[in-house]
Design a protein around this motif. Structure first.
Motif, mmCIF file in Angstrom:
data_model
loop_
_atom_site.group_PDB
_atom_site.id
_atom_site.type_symbol
_atom_site.label_atom_id
_atom_site.label_comp_id
_atom_site.label_asym_id
_atom_site.label_seq_id
_atom_site.Cartn_x
_atom_site.Cartn_y
_atom_site.Cartn_z
ATOM 1 N N UNK A 38 10.762 -42.014 -75.128
ATOM 2 C CA UNK A 38 8.818 -42.108 -74.747
ATOM 3 C C UNK A 38 7.984 -41.959 -75.437
ATOM 4 N N UNK A 39 6.473 -42.105 -74.769
ATOM 5 C CA UNK A 39 5.190 -41.398 -76.150
ATOM 6 C C UNK A 39 4.298 -41.507 -74.388
ATOM 7 N N UNK A 40 3.465 -40.117 -76.038
ATOM 8 C CA UNK A 40 2.290 -40.103 -75.153
ATOM 9 C C UNK A 40 1.076 -39.937 -76.022
ATOM 10 N N UNK A 41 0.188 -39.797 -75.945
ATOM 11 C CA UNK A 41 -1.483 -40.461 -77.108
ATOM 12 C C UNK A 41 -2.059 -39.475 -76.910
ATOM 13 N N UNK A 42 -1.675 -38.476 -76.661
ATOM 14 C CA UNK A 42 -2.849 -37.469 -76.074
ATOM 15 C C UNK A 42 -4.035 -37.582 -76.610
ATOM 16 N N UNK A 43 -3.861 -37.373 -78.160
ATOM 17 C CA UNK A 43 -4.740 -36.961 -79.041
ATOM 18 C C UNK A 43 -5.869 -37.993 -79.195
ATOM 19 N N UNK A 44 -5.448 -39.504 -79.592
ATOM 20 C CA UNK A 44 -5.992 -40.507 -79.602
ATOM 21 C C UNK A 44 -6.856 -40.502 -78.093
ATOM 22 N N UNK A 45 -5.815 -40.585 -77.462
ATOM 23 C CA UNK A 45 -6.799 -40.328 -75.674
ATOM 24 C C UNK A 45 -8.445 -39.576 -75.890
ATOM 25 N N UNK A 51 -15.615 -40.025 -78.129
ATOM 26 C CA UNK A 51 -16.062 -41.300 -78.603
ATOM 27 C C UNK A 51 -16.615 -41.258 -77.536
ATOM 28 N N UNK A 52 -17.002 -41.347 -76.411
ATOM 29 C CA UNK A 52 -17.254 -42.551 -75.552
ATOM 30 C C UNK A 52 -17.785 -41.807 -74.767
ATOM 31 N N UNK A 53 -18.409 -40.310 -75.286
ATOM 32 C CA UNK A 53 -18.785 -39.476 -74.714
ATOM 33 C C UNK A 53 -18.245 -38.538 -73.385
ATOM 34 N N UNK A 54 -17.160 -38.601 -73.634
ATOM 35 C CA UNK A 54 -16.118 -38.215 -72.223
ATOM 36 C C UNK A 54 -15.364 -37.322 -72.757
ATOM 37 N N UNK A 66 -10.123 -37.089 -64.502
ATOM 38 C CA UNK A 66 -10.997 -38.106 -63.737
ATOM 39 C C UNK A 66 -11.576 -39.955 -63.055
ATOM 40 N N UNK A 67 -12.100 -40.459 -63.195
ATOM 41 C CA UNK A 67 -11.862 -41.492 -62.659
ATOM 42 C C UNK A 67 -12.252 -42.722 -64.708
ATOM 43 N N UNK A 68 -13.214 -41.658 -65.375
ATOM 44 C CA UNK A 68 -13.838 -42.252 -66.708
ATOM 45 C C UNK A 68 -11.961 -42.474 -67.531
ATOM 46 N N UNK A 73 -6.784 -43.119 -70.755
ATOM 47 C CA UNK A 73 -5.624 -42.608 -71.091
ATOM 48 C C UNK A 73 -4.298 -44.028 -70.620
ATOM 49 N N UNK A 74 -5.402 -45.029 -69.305
ATOM 50 C CA UNK A 74 -4.769 -46.601 -69.886
ATOM 51 C C UNK A 74 -4.524 -47.651 -70.880
ATOM 52 N N UNK A 75 -5.783 -47.642 -71.024
ATOM 53 C CA UNK A 75 -5.902 -48.255 -71.883
ATOM 54 C C UNK A 75 -4.989 -47.478 -73.844
ATOM 55 N N UNK A 76 -5.686 -46.264 -74.132
ATOM 56 C CA UNK A 76 -4.213 -46.255 -74.824
ATOM 57 C C UNK A 76 -2.971 -45.564 -74.769
ATOM 58 N N UNK A 77 -2.644 -45.082 -73.718
ATOM 59 C CA UNK A 77 -1.682 -45.050 -73.817
ATOM 60 C C UNK A 77 -0.390 -46.305 -72.731
#
Length: 257
Positions: A38-45, A51-54, A66-68, A73-77
């Motif tokens: 099982x993994x997350x990826x919060x730091x990368x997210x 970088x995307x201004x979020x 939020x939606x953005x 997180x879907x793309x990263x995780x």
């Protein structure tokens, strides 16, 4: 209940350190019996969000989604991190298969409800479907589960990776001898991060409550420990929080009832 099952959760700092990640995946590959990663990826997210201004927003160790942020997180995780891990495990000889909670409907969640905090598209787990996981494990596959679930109505949800590991342990404990291992960058739960000799070797519900009330245990460690206790309460044989050295050598913090 004739089979052993080890569930290993690896944290964000491990994911971002190539040497540490390689060592953790080698450890996973060498684990006997059936296993789930099982993994997350919060730091990368968080990095990609900035970088995307979020601006990432957290509350008590949990991400406000939020939606953005859900898109990120879907793309990263479920994308970048999940497939990177699967590819590396295949290289190491582990026949891995990457999954989100929506795949084969393995983890159903609902949008988190809170009286004072709007967590957005954060998901709290409702149920775990054992049969698809058992079929994959029985076929010799090692599921690699990311921190994305769904609500059964077409909506993806961001769910804490420590929670994913714990609910899988809880959901499968009736059918397997389950050991739940949390691997992160610290030797275990520490009274003082600046003192290597301050490792808390064992936590039970009463001692955890005292440390939490005193503020010794706080932030991102809270959901990790809440979930470790959730797993052992549901029948997991063991929950252990440690760095890789501790997992290899019997160190870390053991969670007991």
């Amino acid at each position: 209940m004739s089979h052993s099952l080890t569930i290993l959760k690896i944290g964000g700092a491990v994911l971002q350190d190539e040497a540490a990640l390689s060592a953790a995946l080698q450890f996973f590959t060498g684990m006997p019996g059936q296993k789930i990663l099982v993994h997350g990826g919060g730091r990368k997210a968080s990095d990609i969000s900035r970088r995307l201004g979020i601006a990432p927003q957290m509350h008590e160790g949990r991400r406000l989604t939020d939606a953005a942020t859900l898109e990120v997180v879907t793309m990263v995780y479920a994308g970048l991190e999940n497939k990177r891990l699967v590819a590396q495990l295949q290289h190491m000889g582990t026949n891995a298969i990457g999954l989100s909670g929506a795949d084969a409907n393995i983890i159903l969640s609902e949008k988190r409800k809170h009286t004072t905090v709007d967590y957005g598209f954060a998901g709290d787990v409702i149920s775990v479907q054992k049969a698809p996981l058992q079929a994959l494990l029985g076929a010799g596959l090692a599921p690699v589960c990311c921190a994305i679930t769904h609500d059964g109505q077409g909506q993806l949800l961001n769910t804490n990776a420590d929670t994913i590991a714990a609910v899988l342990a809880a959901g499968l404990a009736a059918d397997y001898h389950v050991d739940l291992l949390y691997c992160f960058e610290q030797p275990g739960v520490m009274e003082d991060l600046s003192r290597p000799d301050s490792l808390i070797q064992e936590l039970r519900p009463d001692s955890y409550a005292r440390y939490r009330a005193a503020g010794v245990i706080a932030g991102g460690m809270l959901p990790k420990l809440d979930n470790a206790f959730r797993a052992v309460n549901a029948g997991a044989r063991k929950a252990l929080i440690a760095d890789l050295e501790g997992l290899r050598n019997g160190g870390g913090t053991t969670i007991r009832l």
